[in-house]
Design an enzyme around this catalytic site. Structure first.
Site, PDB file in Angstrom:
ATOM      1  N   SER A   1       6.664 -18.608  65.486  1.00 10.57           N
ATOM      2  CA  SER A   1       6.955 -20.002  65.799  1.00 10.57           C
ATOM      3  C   SER A   1       8.442 -20.100  66.127  1.00 10.57           C
ATOM      4  CB  SER A   1       6.586 -20.835  64.580  1.00 10.57           C
ATOM      5  OG  SER A   1       6.768 -22.170  64.882  1.00 10.57           O
ATOM      6  N   LEU A   2       8.961 -21.293  66.259  1.00 12.56           N
ATOM      7  CA  LEU A   2      10.390 -21.454  66.582  1.00 12.56           C
ATOM      8  C   LEU A   2      11.059 -22.333  65.545  1.00 12.56           C
ATOM      9  CD1 LEU A   2      10.112 -22.229  70.398  1.00 12.56           C
ATOM     10  CD2 LEU A   2      11.176 -20.192  69.417  1.00 12.56           C
TER      11      LEU A   2
ATOM     12  N   GLU B   1      14.342 -23.092  78.695  1.00 12.57           N
ATOM     13  CA  GLU B   1      13.021 -23.422  79.245  1.00 12.57           C
ATOM     14  C   GLU B   1      12.527 -24.735  78.648  1.00 12.57           C
ATOM     15  OE1 GLU B   1      10.498 -20.183  77.965  1.00 12.57           O
ATOM     16  OE2 GLU B   1      12.006 -18.706  78.540  1.00 12.57           O
TER      17      GLU B   1
ATOM     18  N   LYS C   1       9.982 -27.019  76.624  1.00 15.69           N
ATOM     19  CA  LYS C   1       9.022 -26.707  75.567  1.00 15.69           C
ATOM     20  C   LYS C   1       7.780 -27.550  75.813  1.00 15.69           C
ATOM     21  CE  LYS C   1       8.646 -26.213  70.556  1.00 15.69           C
ATOM     22  NZ  LYS C   1       7.377 -26.899  70.363  1.00 15.69           N
TER      23      LYS C   1
ATOM     24  N   ASP D   1       4.160 -29.165  75.489  1.00 16.63           N
ATOM     25  CA  ASP D   1       3.436 -29.606  74.303  1.00 16.63           C
ATOM     26  C   ASP D   1       1.949 -29.358  74.492  1.00 16.63           C
ATOM     27  OD1 ASP D   1       3.172 -30.580  71.819  1.00 16.63           O
ATOM     28  OD2 ASP D   1       3.449 -32.682  72.349  1.00 16.63           O
TER      29      ASP D   1
ATOM     30  N   ARG E   1      -3.198 -18.946  68.659  1.00 13.04           N
ATOM     31  CA  ARG E   1      -2.161 -18.431  67.781  1.00 13.04           C
ATOM     32  C   ARG E   1      -2.669 -18.262  66.346  1.00 13.04           C
ATOM     33  NH1 ARG E   1       1.709 -20.963  64.609  1.00 13.04           N
ATOM     34  NH2 ARG E   1       3.446 -19.567  64.169  1.00 13.04           N
TER      35      ARG E   1
ATOM     36  N   TYR F   1       5.351 -17.919  78.977  1.00 11.41           N
ATOM     37  CA  TYR F   1       6.782 -17.914  78.635  1.00 11.41           C
ATOM     38  C   TYR F   1       7.244 -16.658  77.895  1.00 11.41           C
ATOM     39  CZ  TYR F   1       4.624 -19.969  74.462  1.00 11.41           C
ATOM     40  OH  TYR F   1       3.809 -20.222  73.398  1.00 11.41           O
TER      41      TYR F   1
ATOM     42  N   CYS G   1      -4.343 -72.025  72.842  1.00 12.01           N
ATOM     43  CA  CYS G   1      -3.028 -71.412  73.010  1.00 12.01           C
ATOM     44  C   CYS G   1      -2.166 -71.637  71.764  1.00 12.01           C
ATOM     45  CB  CYS G   1      -2.351 -72.017  74.240  1.00 12.01           C
ATOM     46  SG  CYS G   1      -0.636 -71.509  74.417  1.00 12.01           S
TER      47      CYS G   1
ATOM     48  N   CYS H   1       0.811 -74.182  72.889  1.00 13.16           N
ATOM     49  CA  CYS H   1       0.608 -75.590  73.275  1.00 13.16           C
ATOM     50  C   CYS H   1      -0.743 -76.155  72.880  1.00 13.16           C
ATOM     51  CB  CYS H   1       0.825 -75.763  74.773  1.00 13.16           C
ATOM     52  SG  CYS H   1      -0.534 -75.087  75.755  1.00 13.16           S
TER      53      CYS H   1
ATOM     54  N   CYS I   1      -3.750 -69.014  78.800  1.00 10.01           N
ATOM     55  CA  CYS I   1      -3.626 -70.392  78.366  1.00 10.01           C
ATOM     56  C   CYS I   1      -3.829 -71.258  79.601  1.00 10.01           C
ATOM     57  CB  CYS I   1      -2.235 -70.611  77.792  1.00 10.01           C
ATOM     58  SG  CYS I   1      -1.767 -72.337  77.745  1.00 10.01           S
TER      59      CYS I   1
ATOM     60  N   CYS J   1       2.399 -76.167  79.029  1.00  9.15           N
ATOM     61  CA  CYS J   1       2.680 -75.178  77.983  1.00  9.15           C
ATOM     62  C   CYS J   1       4.152 -74.755  78.008  1.00  9.15           C
ATOM     63  CB  CYS J   1       1.780 -73.959  78.173  1.00  9.15           C
ATOM     64  SG  CYS J   1       2.076 -72.658  76.973  1.00  9.15           S
TER      65      CYS J   1
END
Ligand code: IVH
Length: 685
Positions: free
Chosen positions: A84-85, A115, A117, A119, A138, A227, A410, A413, A428, A434
């Protein structure tokens, strides 16, 4: 050559060609042939392979989705662990990382490969003699799950490496992910099928790779970005991370085009800043950037601790999703009257700022996500986008949390709330009455193309509403409510500007029905529609009391405008404001209603095409409509005439084919004159 030998050669040739185009399309993003041509090559290969099934090999492009569903995933031990990092969350932490590297390597400065990362999910692809033989997740870094059949369905993963100088064994490490566009499409598809939506691209990618049936994985828009490398046997690799990426690319693997060599902490921080600026524009989600000491020798000198290497660090962006609690659900009324449910949140730091409100969009969205007051939710704030509630953590729902109900009146109003069928938004119906809509409504009412009240600018309108002096547009004309002294005493006003404003207000009383209708600010009733309504009915009362069928007679008025008109005039407050305006002297000349004029072209449908010399198509359209004709855009059997100017295009051809009568410009003008004589001799307003 024997027939079977011929087939074999064609198969080999086709596979090479398809692999080449696959690489162009999925890895280089530079397709060289149209999709249809690619499909044709694939079909040709499939046909040949079905003639000679003994020639089918696992690396054939037809064999990406081959296997039957699995009963479960096998375990794979990673010979080189998938580490992992370590993370950094501030510039200081990156500087400290760089300082440690310089000290350990006893150098003045270190070069890095920087680079994005991505997700997604880390995977390891094992190539033996260039063939993809195994792919694994992994897992815990030492042992992962075998997902070869699923990985094979990803078009950007080569089943066979390109070139010939690759090591006998090459483990490639990379991230499998779903691009933003693919994610949106996937969720649209899920919604259509009535299936559960994915919370984010990462979860969707993980779910897709964990499918036991590779046919399902094949339908998911997965991609890969490589990577790094794991085990490498019998073959040399370049001496720097940056060059390794370049080599992977040569072997046909997809790598990040954003990777860059940078120098020292300053270079790293600049890269972080630049990628951060482009984060929202990138086609995939990233959660930070990774800095890797570029020279492999230096990486080896740095070594690793059990979990992560000492030669790399991830500099994370502030998280775009966080968990928090909804204190309550409020309703906001926008300037068009749209009711937007907003979640008031326990403050949470997300996307780099503290967020206390998140939009819930509309009633359907709340129902779909089943968001309730008191819920613990995941909130997302990406870039400058308004924070939104992504999903509910159902496990943490408090007992008795009630489903959300949209108010029927509403909250500002008290006017009735309406939702037009087919629209997601509730509005409304208070319109001019209003307060939430009042400022915008008054600005529009006073604007140049509406009542044209010179000197009543936006700032002044805001002051007047904030002071509570103007509650409706009718108050502008009421000198008891808004006497000269009050106006003169306002900020940036004075005796003279108050006088000028009052005389501009007086002047605006003399208007036209079309302007007045437009000034009311009814949804989707723009200038042209207002004018068409005015011309058609001639009097305001007739418009107010017109039923749906009568309104639909008006050129360009469709069911949506009809619904908006009826909803507006149905609201007692709006009718009161109109009466008050008239009471204060707003007036207009009556128009000779078109609906009451003879309509010699009633029931005739015209299509206009090409360029005319003496009038524009729009002028011709209005002239025809004024005589009762309908003007449409496409030619059908029901079309009475096609008017063809110069360069008429396909509509003329279609008319000829369908036998519809064609008119040229002169014939049209003649027809207009003749029909006009049959009509009452009133000029159009
Ligand atoms: S290098 C020994 N490079 O981030 C080095 N990882 O938090 C191991 N990731 O498990 C990883 N983009 O899933 C590396 N350009 C990149 C990456 C990257 C995304 C993921 C990967 C890894 C996780 C570590």
């Amino acid at each position: 050559m024997s027939p079977s030998r011929e087939i074999e050669q064609s198969i080999v040739h086709l596979r090479e060609e398809i692999n080449h185009h696959n690489h162009q399309y999925y890895v280089l993003d530079e397709p060289k042939i149209p999709d249809a041509e690619y499909d044709r090559l694939m079909r040709e290969l499939q046909a040949l392979e079905s003639q000679a099934p003994e020639l089918i090999t696992p690396d054939s492009p037809t064999q990406r989705v081959g296997s039957e569903p699995l009963a479960g995933f096998d375990e794979v031990a990673h010979t080189v662990p998938m580490l992992s990092l370590d993370n950094a969350f501030s510039d200081e932490e990156v500087m400290a990382f760089d300082k440690r590297a310089c000290e350990r390597l006893e150098v003045g400065a270190v070069a890095y490969c920087a680079e994005p990362k991505l997700d997604g999910l880390a995977v390891s692809l094992r190539y033996e003699h260039g063939f993809l033989v195994c792919a694994a997740t992994r897992g815990d870094g030492r042992v992962g799950e075998e997902i070869t059949q699923n990985i094979r369905t990803i078009a950007s993963v080569p089943l066979r490496l390109m070139g010939g100088d690759f090591p006998d064994v090459l483990e490639v490490r990379g991230e499998v992910y779903i691009p933003k566009a693919g994610f949106a499409a996937l969720n649209r598809h899920q919604l259509k099928k009535g299936e559960k939506l994915f919370v984010n691209p990462r979860n969707a990618a993980a779910g897709s790779l964990r499918q036991l049936d590779p046919k399902i994985t094949a339908t998911r828009p997965l991609e890969i970005c490589c990577y790094g490398v794991g085990a490498v046997d019998e073959g040399a690799l370049p001496e720097s991370q940056y060059e390794i990426l370049a080599r992977l690319k040569e072997w046909g693997l997809r790598t990040s085009p954003e990777a860059q060599q940078v120098n020292g902490a300053a270079g790293c921080l600049e890269y972080y800043r630049q990628i951060g600026e482009r984060r929202d524009a990138l086609p995939y989600e990233i959660d930070g950037v990774v800095f890797k000491i570029d020279k492999i020798k230096q990486q080896q000198m740095m070594g690793a601790v059990s979990r992560a290497p000492r030669w790399a660090i991830a500099y994370k962006f502030p998280a775009q999703e966080e968990m928090t609690k909804i204190i309550e659900i409020d309703i906001q009324v926008g300037r068009t009257g749209a009711l937007t449910p907003v979640a008031r949140l326990a403050p949470v730091f997300v996307g780099g700022v503290t967020v206390t409100n998140a939009t819930l969009h509309n009633e359907d969205e709340i129902r779909r996500k089943d968001v309730r007051s008191g819920d613990t939710v995941i909130v997302r704030r990406a870039g400058d986008v308004i924070p939104e509630v992504v999903s509910v953590v159902l496990a943490q729902r408090p007992d008795g949390a009630a489903p959300f109900v949209m108010p029927t009146t509403c909250p500002v109003c008290g006017s009735e709330v309406r939702r037009v069928e087919g629209e997601a938004v509730s509005r409304c119906s208070g319109g001019l009455y209003c307060p939430a809509q009042r400022k915008e409504a008054i600005k529009h009412f006073a604007s140049r193309r509406a009542m044209d009240i010179e000197g009543l600018g936006d700032k002044l309108v805001e002051q007047l509403v904030d002071a509570g002096w103007v509650k409706s547009v009718a108050d502008l004309y009421n000198r008891t409510v808004l006497p000269h002294e009050k106006l003169a005493g306002m900020a940036r006003m004075g005796d003279k500007s108050a006088k000028n404003l009052i005389s501009a207000i007086e002047k605006s009383k003399q208007t036209t029905l079309a302007r007045f209708l437009f000034a009311l600010g009814i949804r989707e009733v723009g200038e042209a529609t207002a004018e068409a309504l005015a011309n058609h009915f001639g009097q305001l009362d007739k418009i107010i009391s017109a039923d749906e069928a009568a309104l639909l007679q008006v050129a360009d008025v469709g069911p949506v405008v009809v619904a908006n008109l009826q909803s507006f005039f149905h609201e007692p407050h709006n009718r009161e404001v109109i009466s008050a305006l008239q009471h204060h002297g707003v007036h207009w000349p009556d128009i000779d209603a078109m609906a009451e004029r003879p309509q010699p072209l009633m029931g005739k449908t015209f299509v206009l095409t090409g360029t005319m010399e003496t009038m524009t198509r729009d002028e011709a359209k209005r002239a025809l409509q004024a005589l009762g004709a309908k003007v449409t855009g496409s030619v059908s059997k029901k079309t009475s005439y096609v008017v063809a100017g110069a360069d008429p295009g396909t509509k003329r051809e279609k008319a000829e084919k369908l036998g519809v009568e064609l008119l040229d410009e002169t014939a049209l003008k003649l027809l207009l004159v003749e029909a006009g004589q049959a009509s009452a001799p009133t000029a159009l307003s």
